[in-house]
Design a protein around this motif. Structure first.
Motif, PDB file in Angstrom:
ATOM      1  N   PRO A  15       1.112  -0.743   0.194  1.00 30.84           N
ATOM      2  CA  PRO A  15      -0.221   0.239  -0.006  1.00 30.84           C
ATOM      3  C   PRO A  15       0.877   1.226  -0.363  1.00 30.84           C
ATOM      4  N   ASP A  16       0.510   2.629  -0.637  1.00 29.21           N
ATOM      5  CA  ASP A  16       1.096   3.388  -0.790  1.00 29.21           C
ATOM      6  C   ASP A  16       1.753   4.454   1.310  1.00 29.21           C
ATOM      7  N   ARG A  17       0.042   3.514   1.507  1.00 24.16           N
ATOM      8  CA  ARG A  17       0.970   3.885   3.288  1.00 24.16           C
ATOM      9  C   ARG A  17       0.329   2.577   4.646  1.00 24.16           C
ATOM     10  N   LEU A  18       1.250   2.995   5.324  1.00 23.38           N
ATOM     11  CA  LEU A  18       1.213   2.184   6.738  1.00 23.38           C
ATOM     12  C   LEU A  18       0.917   2.804   8.156  1.00 23.38           C
ATOM     13  N   THR A  19      -0.053   1.880   8.826  1.00 21.42           N
ATOM     14  CA  THR A  19       0.284   2.381   9.940  1.00 21.42           C
ATOM     15  C   THR A  19       1.321   1.808  11.303  1.00 21.42           C
ATOM     16  N   LEU A  20       1.692   2.361  12.106  1.00 18.38           N
ATOM     17  CA  LEU A  20       2.747   2.029  12.896  1.00 18.38           C
ATOM     18  C   LEU A  20       1.876   2.040  14.721  1.00 18.38           C
ATOM     19  N   ALA A  21       1.780   1.633  14.761  1.00 15.38           N
ATOM     20  CA  ALA A  21       1.171   2.367  16.674  1.00 15.38           C
ATOM     21  C   ALA A  21       2.300   2.574  17.261  1.00 15.38           C
ATOM     22  N   LEU A  22       2.432   3.745  18.039  1.00 18.29           N
ATOM     23  CA  LEU A  22       3.337   3.590  18.919  1.00 18.29           C
ATOM     24  C   LEU A  22       2.624   3.697  20.599  1.00 18.29           C
ATOM     25  N   ASP A  28       1.165   7.847  10.789  1.00 22.36           N
ATOM     26  CA  ASP A  28       1.264   7.236   9.455  1.00 22.36           C
ATOM     27  C   ASP A  28       2.012   6.716   8.608  1.00 22.36           C
ATOM     28  N   VAL A  29       3.106   5.937   7.945  1.00 24.32           N
ATOM     29  CA  VAL A  29       4.408   6.028   7.451  1.00 24.32           C
ATOM     30  C   VAL A  29       4.040   6.026   5.687  1.00 24.32           C
ATOM     31  N   VAL A  30       4.363   6.774   4.821  1.00 27.97           N
ATOM     32  CA  VAL A  30       4.493   6.391   3.766  1.00 27.97           C
ATOM     33  C   VAL A  30       5.675   5.833   3.145  1.00 27.97           C
ATOM     34  N   VAL A  31       4.885   5.015   1.859  1.00 28.76           N
ATOM     35  CA  VAL A  31       5.530   3.357   1.763  1.00 28.76           C
ATOM     36  C   VAL A  31       6.089   3.901   0.064  1.00 28.76           C
ATOM     37  N   ARG A  32       7.708   3.963  -1.196  1.00 32.06           N
ATOM     38  CA  ARG A  32       7.464   4.320  -1.847  1.00 32.06           C
ATOM     39  C   ARG A  32       8.945   3.249  -2.076  1.00 32.06           C
ATOM     40  N   VAL A  46       9.881  16.786   8.113  1.00 33.70           N
ATOM     41  CA  VAL A  46       8.526  17.443   8.993  1.00 33.70           C
ATOM     42  C   VAL A  46       7.402  16.945   8.785  1.00 33.70           C
ATOM     43  N   GLY A  47       7.066  16.067   7.374  1.00 32.25           N
ATOM     44  CA  GLY A  47       5.625  15.633   7.297  1.00 32.25           C
ATOM     45  C   GLY A  47       6.007  14.006   7.669  1.00 32.25           C
ATOM     46  N   ASP A  48       5.101  13.097   7.441  1.00 31.12           N
ATOM     47  CA  ASP A  48       4.871  11.561   7.594  1.00 31.12           C
ATOM     48  C   ASP A  48       6.126  10.754   7.036  1.00 31.12           C
ATOM     49  N   PRO A  49       6.730  10.057   8.117  1.00 35.72           N
ATOM     50  CA  PRO A  49       7.635   9.163   7.842  1.00 35.72           C
ATOM     51  C   PRO A  49       7.723   8.438   6.311  1.00 35.72           C
ATOM     52  N   VAL A  50       8.804   8.952   5.796  1.00 33.24           N
ATOM     53  CA  VAL A  50       9.115   7.905   4.641  1.00 33.24           C
ATOM     54  C   VAL A  50       9.329   7.038   4.605  1.00 33.24           C
ATOM     55  N   LEU A  51       9.221   5.259   4.085  1.00 34.43           N
ATOM     56  CA  LEU A  51      10.365   4.111   4.084  1.00 34.43           C
ATOM     57  C   LEU A  51      10.253   3.689   2.385  1.00 34.43           C
ATOM     58  N   THR A  52      11.319   3.652   2.559  1.00 39.89           N
ATOM     59  CA  THR A  52      11.994   2.965   1.144  1.00 39.89           C
ATOM     60  C   THR A  52      12.448   1.898   1.236  1.00 39.89           C
ATOM     61  N   VAL A  53      11.721   0.959  -0.367  1.00 46.95           N
ATOM     62  CA  VAL A  53      12.161  -0.535   0.049  1.00 46.95           C
ATOM     63  C   VAL A  53      11.756  -0.881  -1.166  1.00 46.95           C
ATOM     64  N   PRO A  54      12.809  -2.332  -1.428  1.00 50.39           N
ATOM     65  CA  PRO A  54      13.307  -2.266  -3.349  1.00 50.39           C
ATOM     66  C   PRO A  54      12.126  -2.966  -3.755  1.00 50.39           C
ATOM     67  N   GLU A  55      12.161  -2.944  -5.425  1.00 52.42           N
ATOM     68  CA  GLU A  55      10.845  -3.802  -5.530  1.00 52.42           C
ATOM     69  C   GLU A  55      10.379  -5.072  -4.896  1.00 52.42           C
ATOM     70  N   ARG A  56       8.867  -5.807  -5.085  1.00 52.04           N
ATOM     71  CA  ARG A  56       9.133  -6.806  -5.157  1.00 52.04           C
ATOM     72  C   ARG A  56       9.093  -7.605  -3.245  1.00 52.04           C
ATOM     73  N   THR A  57       8.750  -6.269  -2.611  1.00 54.49           N
ATOM     74  CA  THR A  57       8.913  -6.312  -1.050  1.00 54.49           C
ATOM     75  C   THR A  57       7.504  -6.951  -1.126  1.00 54.49           C
ATOM     76  N   PRO A  59       4.584  -7.142   2.154  1.00 55.89           N
ATOM     77  CA  PRO A  59       4.038  -6.060   2.877  1.00 55.89           C
ATOM     78  C   PRO A  59       3.581  -6.911   4.378  1.00 55.89           C
ATOM     79  N   ALA A  60       4.236  -8.172   4.605  1.00 57.36           N
ATOM     80  CA  ALA A  60       5.104  -8.727   6.197  1.00 57.36           C
ATOM     81  C   ALA A  60       6.232  -8.011   5.899  1.00 57.36           C
ATOM     82  N   ASP A  61       7.434  -8.094   5.754  1.00 53.65           N
ATOM     83  CA  ASP A  61       8.864  -7.257   5.504  1.00 53.65           C
ATOM     84  C   ASP A  61       9.089  -6.226   5.687  1.00 53.65           C
ATOM     85  N   ALA A  62       7.814  -5.506   5.087  1.00 53.81           N
ATOM     86  CA  ALA A  62       8.009  -3.866   5.247  1.00 53.81           C
ATOM     87  C   ALA A  62       7.266  -3.591   6.987  1.00 53.81           C
TER      88      ALA A  62
END
Length: 256
Positions: A15-22, A28-32, A46-57, A59-62
């Motif tokens: 997904p474009d975003r994942l939610t992490l409970a602190l 909300d974490v932006v996924v790229r 300054v905005g939402d955290p951004v998680l950059t991952v390789p292709e074919r990642t 969701p469970a690994d992210a």
């Protein structure tokens, strides 16, 4: 007899975003997804955290990566400075020195800098903004953009001369990027964040040297860093300042 072919099943799309409970809130974490990424990276501006991952990642690994970095993210969010909107009385840095925004609705002009006579209580210099309150944000931002370009143009020319680099595209673009402070395209166009004018001059000088060096080396190899140090011997101070304080610059002129 031929064995039946096995079709590779594509992993579930991220997904474009994942939610992490602190502990104190959900974030909300932006996924790229990046074809060039070889590992997971988590950045906070300054905005939402951004998680950059390789292709074919998957969701469970992210999600597993985010879970393992939950403490790091919570600590960084707690340390992030509160946003500072452009408003009358606000304190913000300009060329590394704290200034107070002084809105004068009845004054003529746009924006200018004023020093304050010494008193028993130290008072910072002022950035005076004329005109109506609805124009304050735009006028102050335009002033900072003009100032950034005025400082960057001679710095770029100076480093280009030192490295004997030809400026093929003399136009310097000023942006408000969040992921990088400057860039250099293949055709030699240099771009910078206007927020570098908030930092001390030696930081802006390092960033100009960094991008000019890319006109010779479009990478971050050992030869590239040798060029940067050749024209900017104090480059380590600029890099260190940005690492420690750069994120905070993105909070100025924002409201949330």
């Amino acid at each position: 007899m031929f064995a039946p072919s096995r079709r590779r099943v594509a992993p579930p799309s991220l997904p474009d975003r994942l939610t992490l409970a602190l502990p104190d809130r959900d974030v909300d974490v932006v996924v790229r997804t990046s074809a060039r990424a070889r590992r997971f990276t988590l950045r906070l501006g300054v905005g939402d955290p951004v998680l950059t991952v390789p292709e074919r990642t998957r969701p469970a690994d992210a999600l597993d990566f985010l879970d393992r970095h939950r403490g790091w993210l919570a600590e960084r969010l707690a340390r992030r400075p509160a946003p500072v909107p452009f408003a009358d009385g606000a304190l913000l840095p300009f060329r590394g020195e704290i200034h107070r925004v002084d809105h004068r609705p009845g004054a003529r002009g746009t924006v200018w800098r004023e020093t304050v006579e010494a008193t028993l209580e130290a008072e910072p210099p002022r950035l005076v903004v004329a005109g109506g309150a609805d124009h304050l944000h735009r006028r102050l931002r335009d002033f900072l953009i003009r100032s950034a370009k005025a400082d960057l143009a001679p710095a770029v020319a100076r480093h280009a001369a030192r490295l004997a680099v030809e400026i093929r595209n003399p136009r310097i673009r000023i942006k408000d990027t969040r992921s990088r402070w400057g860039s250099c395209t293949a055709d030699g166009e240099l771009s910078f964040s206007w927020r570098v004018v908030l930092a001390p001059p030696f930081v802006l000088d390092y960033l100009a040297a960094h991008e000019v060096a890319h006109l010779r080396e479009m990478n971050h190899s050992r030869d590239f860093w040798r060029l940067v140090r050749q024209t900017c011997p104090d480059m380590d101070a600029g890099r260190r300042w940005l690492k420690l304080h750069g994120t905070g610059l993105h909070g100025y002129g924002t409201t949330d």
